[in-house]
Design a protein around this motif. Sequence first.
Motif, short mmCIF file in Angstrom:
data_model
loop_
_atom_site.label_atom_id
_atom_site.label_comp_id
_atom_site.label_asym_id
_atom_site.label_seq_id
_atom_site.Cartn_x
_atom_site.Cartn_y
_atom_site.Cartn_z
N ARG A 113 0.83 -1.20 0.00
CA ARG A 113 0.00 0.00 0.00
C ARG A 113 0.86 1.25 0.00
O ARG A 113 1.96 1.25 0.56
CB ARG A 113 -0.94 0.03 1.21
CG ARG A 113 -1.95 -1.10 1.21
CD ARG A 113 -2.90 -1.02 2.38
NE ARG A 113 -3.82 -2.14 2.40
CZ ARG A 113 -4.97 -2.17 1.74
NH1 ARG A 113 -5.33 -1.12 1.02
NH2 ARG A 113 -5.76 -3.23 1.79
N GLN A 117 -3.55 3.14 -0.16
CA GLN A 117 -4.16 2.58 -1.36
C GLN A 117 -3.31 1.41 -1.86
O GLN A 117 -2.08 1.46 -1.80
CB GLN A 117 -4.26 3.64 -2.46
CG GLN A 117 -5.20 4.78 -2.12
CD GLN A 117 -5.30 5.80 -3.23
OE1 GLN A 117 -4.41 5.90 -4.07
NE2 GLN A 117 -6.37 6.56 -3.25
N LEU A 147 -8.51 -0.83 -18.19
CA LEU A 147 -8.44 -1.10 -16.75
C LEU A 147 -9.76 -0.73 -16.09
O LEU A 147 -10.45 0.19 -16.52
CB LEU A 147 -7.30 -0.29 -16.13
CG LEU A 147 -5.89 -0.63 -16.64
CD1 LEU A 147 -4.86 0.33 -16.05
CD2 LEU A 147 -5.53 -2.06 -16.31
N VAL A 151 -8.84 2.20 -10.95
CA VAL A 151 -7.43 1.83 -11.13
C VAL A 151 -6.75 2.90 -11.97
O VAL A 151 -7.21 3.24 -13.06
CB VAL A 151 -7.30 0.45 -11.82
CG1 VAL A 151 -5.83 0.12 -12.04
CG2 VAL A 151 -7.96 -0.62 -10.97
N ARG A 152 -5.69 3.45 -11.46
CA ARG A 152 -4.95 4.47 -12.21
C ARG A 152 -3.50 4.01 -12.37
O ARG A 152 -2.99 3.19 -11.61
CB ARG A 152 -5.00 5.82 -11.49
CG ARG A 152 -4.20 5.91 -10.22
CD ARG A 152 -4.26 7.33 -9.65
NE ARG A 152 -3.31 7.51 -8.55
CZ ARG A 152 -3.57 7.24 -7.29
NH1 ARG A 152 -4.76 6.77 -6.95
NH2 ARG A 152 -2.67 7.45 -6.35
N VAL A 153 -2.85 4.57 -13.37
CA VAL A 153 -1.48 4.21 -13.71
C VAL A 153 -0.59 5.44 -13.52
O VAL A 153 -0.92 6.52 -14.01
CB VAL A 153 -1.38 3.70 -15.16
CG1 VAL A 153 0.07 3.36 -15.51
CG2 VAL A 153 -2.26 2.48 -15.35
#
Length: 329
Positions: A113, A117, A147, A151-153
Amino acid sequence: AIGKIRGVIEVDGGLRIAGDAIVITVNRPAAALEGLDPEAITRQLGMLTGGSVIGQIQEGDKLVGVRVWTEGSLRDRFRTLEDLPLRAPDGHALPLKRIATLSIAPGQPPVTRESLQPLVAVTARLEGRDLGSAMREVSQTVSRLNLPAGVRVEYGGLYAEQQKSFRDLALVFLSALLLVSLLFLYLFRNWAAVGSIVATLVLAASSVFLGLWVTGTELNISAMMGLTMVIGIVAELGVFYLAELPAGQRPNSDALIAAGRARLRPILMSALIAILALAPLALGLGEGSAMQKPLAIAIITGLLAGVPLILIFTPTLLARLSKPLRERA
């Protein structure tokens, strides 16, 4: 998906499965009949499988703990763990399997995490390819993954450091442009001269990007450093030229042409010396030259464009800006 991209190797998905775990489930009614509770069972199992330090002995200059442990053959196999002897409060011994069942749980990926997160860190290494083009292809590949929501990149590592360096160097570039403008205003006290030089510097800097594109060179930190150096070198050539003009007078065509003729050789020689000195780096000759090749190409391109700009564009713009507004129309 990114493992299929050319030049991207040693892709690590970030999920490392832990080893299998042995789960001991205590039968509370059976343990209570023996006079034991889960806490007492846990304490005894910890001593049997991990041992207990009962003291220390001197060995040289340090103290070494003395650990009392069960025999290895009693704890090195799953089946032998079931027969580990426990001691009830009244002193009688009993095997672990009488009051508990043992099972094997498959390994689970640990949850990492960041800022509360969940985080999965996917890493890879580049080989035989520049970072800029590889990251563009990686971004395109990741954008096609669809995705799920939430969900982020985020891209980190060397790419994130490079982007931060780009922002810092862009600030340095703008600061250099501002300082050069202030210097020319102090030296010549002429807004027309400042405006013509700033325009010349911007065009010379723009030619650097053209040179990088023509030579197929990536815009990296080294190239950005060369871009900033072009500002200083071309500004110096501008000082050579403007210092030849009569002070305190509005320059006319004859004065501008005469200044160009007088300063033609110093300007050409200064630029030519720098170009020849950087030519081996630009051609990639010698060990380690590849790292500084973008810098050399940036400076050489900037000088090749800067010299004619100083000798032709600057006087033309200066003559235009020096005219009163009513004469420009």
